[in-house]
Design a protein around this motif. Structure first.
Motif, mmCIF file in Angstrom:
data_model
loop_
_atom_site.group_PDB
_atom_site.id
_atom_site.type_symbol
_atom_site.label_atom_id
_atom_site.label_comp_id
_atom_site.label_asym_id
_atom_site.label_seq_id
_atom_site.Cartn_x
_atom_site.Cartn_y
_atom_site.Cartn_z
ATOM 1 N N LEU A 384 67.225 -27.373 17.020
ATOM 2 C CA LEU A 384 68.648 -27.347 16.667
ATOM 3 C C LEU A 384 69.241 -28.723 16.925
ATOM 4 O O LEU A 384 69.020 -29.313 17.995
ATOM 5 N N VAL A 385 69.970 -29.233 15.935
ATOM 6 C CA VAL A 385 70.565 -30.574 16.029
ATOM 7 C C VAL A 385 72.077 -30.421 15.897
ATOM 8 O O VAL A 385 72.560 -29.847 14.919
ATOM 9 N N LEU A 386 72.815 -30.918 16.901
ATOM 10 C CA LEU A 386 74.277 -30.768 16.905
ATOM 11 C C LEU A 386 74.946 -32.104 17.135
ATOM 12 O O LEU A 386 74.505 -32.880 17.977
ATOM 13 N N GLY A 387 76.019 -32.333 16.405
ATOM 14 C CA GLY A 387 76.795 -33.546 16.662
ATOM 15 C C GLY A 387 78.266 -33.217 16.664
ATOM 16 O O GLY A 387 78.785 -32.637 15.706
ATOM 17 N N VAL A 388 78.941 -33.541 17.755
ATOM 18 C CA VAL A 388 80.394 -33.358 17.794
ATOM 19 C C VAL A 388 80.992 -34.573 17.092
ATOM 20 O O VAL A 388 80.791 -35.709 17.522
ATOM 21 N N ALA A 389 81.669 -34.302 15.974
ATOM 22 C CA ALA A 389 82.166 -35.404 15.135
ATOM 23 C C ALA A 389 83.576 -35.785 15.576
ATOM 24 O O ALA A 389 84.527 -35.047 15.345
ATOM 25 N N ILE A 390 83.656 -36.914 16.269
ATOM 26 C CA ILE A 390 84.970 -37.393 16.714
ATOM 27 C C ILE A 390 85.073 -38.868 16.384
ATOM 28 O O ILE A 390 84.237 -39.678 16.811
ATOM 29 N N LYS A 391 86.115 -39.206 15.609
ATOM 30 C CA LYS A 391 86.332 -40.618 15.279
ATOM 31 C C LYS A 391 86.924 -41.323 16.493
ATOM 32 O O LYS A 391 87.690 -40.703 17.213
ATOM 33 N N PRO A 392 86.718 -42.614 16.779
ATOM 34 C CA PRO A 392 85.820 -43.481 16.028
ATOM 35 C C PRO A 392 84.392 -43.476 16.583
ATOM 36 O O PRO A 392 83.514 -44.077 16.006
ATOM 37 N N VAL A 393 84.156 -42.767 17.716
ATOM 38 C CA VAL A 393 82.843 -42.825 18.370
ATOM 39 C C VAL A 393 81.746 -42.253 17.481
ATOM 40 O O VAL A 393 80.672 -42.839 17.323
ATOM 41 N N ALA A 394 81.997 -41.067 16.938
ATOM 42 C CA ALA A 394 80.977 -40.394 16.138
ATOM 43 C C ALA A 394 81.609 -39.796 14.889
ATOM 44 O O ALA A 394 81.851 -38.592 14.823
ATOM 45 N N PRO A 395 81.920 -40.613 13.890
ATOM 46 C CA PRO A 395 82.493 -40.047 12.666
ATOM 47 C C PRO A 395 81.492 -39.127 11.974
ATOM 48 O O PRO A 395 80.274 -39.306 12.125
#
Ligand SMILES: Cc1cc2nc3c(=O)[nH]c(=O)nc-3n(C[C@H](O)[C@H](O)[C@H](O)COP(=O)(O)OP(=O)(O)OC[C@H]3O[C@@H](n4cnc5c(N)ncnc54)[C@H](O)[C@@H]3O)c2cc1C
Length: 461
Positions: A384-395
């Motif tokens: 399982l691959v998860l990414g919390v998308a928060i600009k600008p660190v992790a768009p």
């Protein structure tokens, strides 16, 4: 398409005890927002039934007005924004009844595992759940439910004894081994297009504790430990459950975990017959080879009561904007670990929050259980691959690119089937070819068309 006018919506409101919200009305935003903040839904209507009779009236109204219906409890599985139709929120269907002697419980569709497990624990019982306590019980059962104890105890849906379902015609059906057995088979793993489940009755396990928790290793140890974990986990007995997650934690994580890159090793040893001392001794004996390899930053492993199973994975409980992709793997070897280490290991720069490799097998591949439609349980590992998308660190675009890179790298290990709960919002290709074996998919399609001939419950494929 007949469609509906505002007077039709008013008439629906008069037919039910629950509430109806349309775009722009007070409460609409609150009801459409779920666990995943990336998904901004704007259905034509949100309807919140108060009871099963409401669900019947709602579905009859929807069928009459050609309005597609999307049942939802928590929004944990909302991977795609709804732009039309009706969102049917089951949150107020919240009855819980525990029969301690018969070791079973009946749970309303709006309840989550965290509403249920403390009451079960007080009755000396434990449920086979998924990793997160904030997911709804019914939502998990519909897709199977591979959890932190599944190598020992199987999937959550193996424990479902019956469902109360309102079908597309607005009729209440009880589906169990004797009544509507085709629907009962389909509801355990078939996930979508089968009606609105209002309640499920589930068998519990006479178990108060497991030996489990997690070890968090620092970035300098994580690559070595990931390889060692693979050697260790390959031949473990079915009584031991484990996964590793390459984590990049947010600054607000507690203590030394704040902002840290860590390897989180999850562990649960299950033995229904064992005393607490035996659980501890045997659990530690299994862990010893890993403990010998390094000192964790944090160690939460110990005797764990059934109402604290969610601490094994320590999944986020608050809503997050999360991008997710998952797969089931036929096998895992050191080349696979090397690929993961290259992307998200201790020396890598990554925008991905969590990459989890979970050992499956054991009771997940037993053939002596009541047949059900659950798919993707025969693989050796899940990813399982998860990414919390928060600009600008992790768009979002960076998170997706990093996730797709891992998807491409692990392709050689990919299994033929994938469990619904790992598929995110399945593309038509995945829906048709990978969620179930061809024979199961065909039978499911036939059951769906029998209980919902006009596709009132839209599922996009
Ligand atoms: C942090 C996290 C951890 C997770 N861990 C695991 C895990 O360990 N194992 C695992 O198997 N899965 C896991 N999942 C996936 C999760 O089980 C699924 O997303 C599941 O669908 C969530 O159910 P829900 O009802 O809470 O979500 P919802 O978004 O409310 O519902 C998801 C879908 O379930 C169906 N549904 C829900 N209620 C009903 C109903 N009453 N009648 C008919 N259909 C209904 C609908 O199709 C709906 O779209 C995890 C998800 C998250 C976010």
């Amino acid at each position: 398409m007949k469609g509906f006018k505002s007077r039709d919506v008013t008439s629906l409101g008069h037919q039910i005890r629950g509430e109806v919200f349309t775009r722009g009305t007070h409460g609409y935003r609150r009801e459409v927002s779920g666990f995943n903040l990336l998904t901004a839904s704007s259905p034509d209507l949100v309807v919140v039934p108060e009871d099963e009779a409401d669900v019947q009236a709602i579905l009859r109204w929807a069928a009459e007005h050609d309005c597609t219906v999307h049942p939802q409890a928590t929004g944990h599985g909302a991977y795609r924004p709804l732009e039309a139709g009706m969102l049917l929120k089951t949150t107020r269907l919240n009855r819980l009844a525990i029969d301690q002697e018969a070791q079973r419980f009946t749970v309303g569709a709006g309840l989550t595992w965290q509403d249920v497990v403390p009451e079960l624990h007080a009755a000396g019982l434990m449920a086979v759940s998924g990793s997160a306590a904030t997911v709804s019980v019914v939502g998990l059962l519909l897709g199977g439910g591979i959890g932190p104890l599944s190598r020992t105890l199987g999937v959550a849906s193996d424990y479902a004894e019956s469902f109360r379902v309102v079908n597309a015609a607005g009729e209440v059906l009880v589906a169990d081994a004797e009544h509507h057995p085709d629907l009962f088979w389909a509801l355990r793993g078939g996930k979508v297009g089968l009606g609105v489940v209002t309640e499920a009755t589930v068998r519990a396990v006479p178990l108060s504790h497991v030996y489990g928790g997690g070890l968090f290793f620092g970035a300098e140890d994580m690559d070595r430990l990931a390889h060692a974990w693979l050697d260790w986990v390959t031949d473990l007995p079915d009584a031991v459950n484990s996964s590793i997650a390459f984590l990049r934690l947010p600054p607000e994580a507690p203590g030394p975990l704040g902002g840290a890159t860590v390897l989180h090793l999850r562990f649960a040893y299950v033995d229904i017959e064992a005393s607490h001392d035996e659980l501890r001794d045997q659990g530690e004996a299994y862990l010893a080879p890993l403990r010998a390899l390094g000192t964790p930053i944090i160690d939460t492993i110990g005797l764990l009561p059934g109402d604290r199973l969610a601490e094994i994975h320590a999944d986020p409980t608050d809503p997050v904007p999360v991008w997710e992709w998952g797969d089931m793997l036929e096998s895992a070897d050191h080349d696979l670990i090397e690929h993961l280490v290259g992307q998200v290991g201790g020396k890598a720069q990554s925008v991905l929050t969590a990459v989890e490799l979970r050992r499956l097998g054991g009771a997940l591949v037993r053939d002596d259980l009541s047949p059900s439609a659950v798919g993707g349980t025969r693989a050796a590992f899940s990813l399982l691959v998860l990414g919390v998308a928060i600009k600008p660190v992790a768009p979002l675009v960076a998170v997706e690119t990093a996730g797709h890179m891992i998807r491409d790298l692990v392709q050689p290990w990919s299994a033929s089937e994938i469990n619904y709960h790992w598929a995110g919002y399945p593309t038509p290709e995945v829906f048709i070819n990978r969620l179930w074996p061809a024979e199961t998919a065909e039978r499911l399609s036939e059951v769906r068309s029998r209980y919902d001939p006009n596709r009132l419950f839209e599922f996009g494929n």
